[in-house]
Design an enzyme around this catalytic site. Structure first.
Site, PDB file in Angstrom:
ATOM      1  N   LYS A  30      -3.264   4.664  -1.751  1.00  0.00           N
ATOM      2  CA  LYS A  30      -3.168   5.129  -0.365  1.00  0.00           C
ATOM      3  C   LYS A  30      -3.439   3.953   0.552  1.00  0.00           C
ATOM      4  O   LYS A  30      -4.177   3.039   0.201  1.00  0.00           O
ATOM      5  CB  LYS A  30      -4.224   6.217  -0.108  1.00  0.00           C
ATOM      6  CG  LYS A  30      -3.901   7.094   1.078  1.00  0.00           C
ATOM      7  CD  LYS A  30      -2.844   8.108   0.684  1.00  0.00           C
ATOM      8  CE  LYS A  30      -2.644   9.179   1.704  1.00  0.00           C
ATOM      9  NZ  LYS A  30      -1.975  10.344   1.082  1.00  0.00           N
TER      10      LYS A  30
HETATM   11  N1  GLU Z   1       1.402  11.218   1.838  1.00  0.00           N
HETATM   12  C1  GLU Z   1       1.930  12.208   0.939  1.00  0.00           C
HETATM   13  C2  GLU Z   1       0.841  12.773   0.070  1.00  0.00           C
HETATM   14  O1  GLU Z   1      -0.320  12.730   0.406  1.00  0.00           O
HETATM   15  C3  GLU Z   1       3.145  11.717   0.169  1.00  0.00           C
HETATM   16  C4  GLU Z   1       2.927  10.537  -0.716  1.00  0.00           C
HETATM   17  C5  GLU Z   1       4.216   9.972  -1.324  1.00  0.00           C
HETATM   18  O2  GLU Z   1       5.258  10.581  -1.151  1.00  0.00           O
HETATM   19  O3  GLU Z   1       4.109   8.927  -1.956  1.00  0.00           O
HETATM   20  O4  GLU Z   1       1.096  13.357  -0.938  1.00  0.00           O
END
Ligand code: GLU
Length: 424
Positions: A114
């Site tokens: 993240k």
């Molecule tokens: N931000 C989204 C999540 O928390 C998507 C992450 C992604 O598609 O890599 O799942």
């Protein structure tokens, strides 16, 4: 440009500790060896960068950016980038770990990561956000890569930011590399179905849970907290499947209509009103906190972390909670909710539709091919249903909540992969 720092959030559970408490409980039940427990409890890599950005008034402001790779055991790490005034390292660490568990639960070949930048995009111009995004990409050039670490949108970011990121990364490689990021605009290699994917997965999880609980969707009522990408799509798709969405909310407050809110009208209103539901005529305005304790069948928290906590959990009346957001329930609220007999479809399962379609986007980019929306939806619905049924089976077998069962499924998969790869 005047930049107003937000007041710190009070009474917040540390999200990393909230994640660790569930990880710990699930690991104990699995009898996880200490060695692998220690590998998984700390992120593989944590990067903090300072990003000097020229603001529109000519001044230079320095922003703090993060990227945490929790694990790359299952494959390249995957996870969104958050632009929010409250972003901090512990939050990003928790969100990165949740991505590891999420990808493992839906069985897609990614590790978890993240990113985030502490900033307030609502108070920045498009040019400032572009320069910030390009600076962040430049600072993370050694981290990102289609086979290393693949970012995506999260709170405060969307296709526009992903396009800038792809462009900046591609420039350094001397070629177009669209598989370095997902959630891109369609013309840049984005996938059909990606925008609504997380909300769609929430809808599939809700209907699958209701089927098990023998709740008829055509008579069921629902409240959705948060009207961003996830909440608005979940509300829309649930309403399309017959649920009466009695309440929705955003940063401006909550809106209630006993007979059901016209979600299409609310989406159109918010789009015209600079992304705010303030003044929405189709409902009565209520206190945002009160939405969580309405006497509805289904509650979908789709805003942010730590909104269901020990203080309000005893008053929740919903029979089913489907977590569209990451970490909306504090670990201290888990027991209260379980004792009340409320079924919770946990975040790492319920909101995994987004990363699932991100995976499809990456696959299409690498194939140099484009799938029809029908294929994307059919495949992601099947993955979500299979994952749900698997977690449900483990929950029944071990007599644990679906949350702990989801962690058990995920940890077991990562641990087995680690052993095969020869980790010890
Ligand atoms: N931000 C989204 C999540 O928390 C998507 C992450 C992604 O598609 O890599 O799942």
């Amino acid at each position: 440009m005047a930049y107003i720092e937000p007041a710190p959030l009070k009474d917040k559970e540390n999200p990393f500790e909230a994640m660790m408490s569930r990880f710990h409980d699930a690991s104990q039940l699995l009898g996880l060896e200490d060695e692998i427990y220690n590998v998984l409890k700390s992120p593989a890599r944590q990067v903090i960068v300072s990003l000097p950005v020229t603001m529109d008034d000519g001044s230079i402001k320095v922003f703090e950016g993060y990227r945490v790779v929790h694990s790359n055991i299952l494959g390249p790490s995957k996870g969104g980038i958050r632009y929010d005034p409250h972003v901090n390292l512990d939050e990003v660490k928790a969100l990165a770990a949740w991505m590891t568990w999420k990808c493992a639960v839906v069985d897609i070949p990614y590790g978890g990561a993240k990113g985030g930048i502490t900033c307030n995009p609502r108070q920045m111009s498009a040019g400032e956000i572009e320069r910030l995004t390009r600076a962040y990409t430049g600072a993370m050039i050694d981290i990102f890569g289609p086979d290393r670490d693949i970012p995506a949108p999260d709170m405060g970011t969307g296709p526009r930011e992903m396009a800038w990121l792809m462009d900046e990364y591609s420039k350094t490689q001397g070629m177009t590399v669209n598989a370095v990021v997902t959630g891109k605009p369609l013309v840049l290699g984005g996938s059909l179905g990606r925008t609504e994917a997380t909300g769609r997965g929430v809808m599939v999880s809700t209907l699958t849970a209701m089927e098990k609980m023998k709740i008829n969707p055509y008579k069921a009522t629902c409240a959705v907290q948060g009207f961003g990408n996830v909440g608005s799509w979940a509300a829309r798709l649930l309403a399309e499947r017959g649920l009466i969405v009695q309440a929705i909310s955003d940063i401006s407050g909550a809106y209630y209509n006993e007979k059901g809110i016209d979600i299409e009208a609310a989406v159109a209103y918010s789009a015209k009103n600079k992304g705010s539901l303030e003044g929405f005529p189709g409902a009565e305005k209520i206190n945002g906190e009160d939405l969580l304790t309405l006497p509805v069948d289904v509650l979908v928290p789709a805003a942010t972390e730590d909104v269901i906590k020990a203080s309000n959990a005893p008053n929740i009346k919903a029979k089913l909670i489907v977590e569209g957001a990451n970490g909306p329930t504090s670990s201290k609220a888990d027991n209260i909710i379980n004792e009340k007999g409320i079924v919770v479809v946990p975040d790492i399962l319920a909101n995994a539709g987004g990363v699932t379609v991100s995976y499809f986007e990456w696959v299409q980019n690498r194939l140099g091919y484009k799938w029809e929306a029908e294929r994307v939806n059919r495949r992601s619905d099947r993955i979500m249903k299979d994952a749900f049924n698997n977690v449900y089976r483990v929950a029944n077998e071990y007599k644990v909540s679906m949350r702990i069962a989801a962690y058990m499924v995920a940890i077991d998969k990562v641990a087995k992969t680690y052993k095969y790869r020869g980790g010890f």
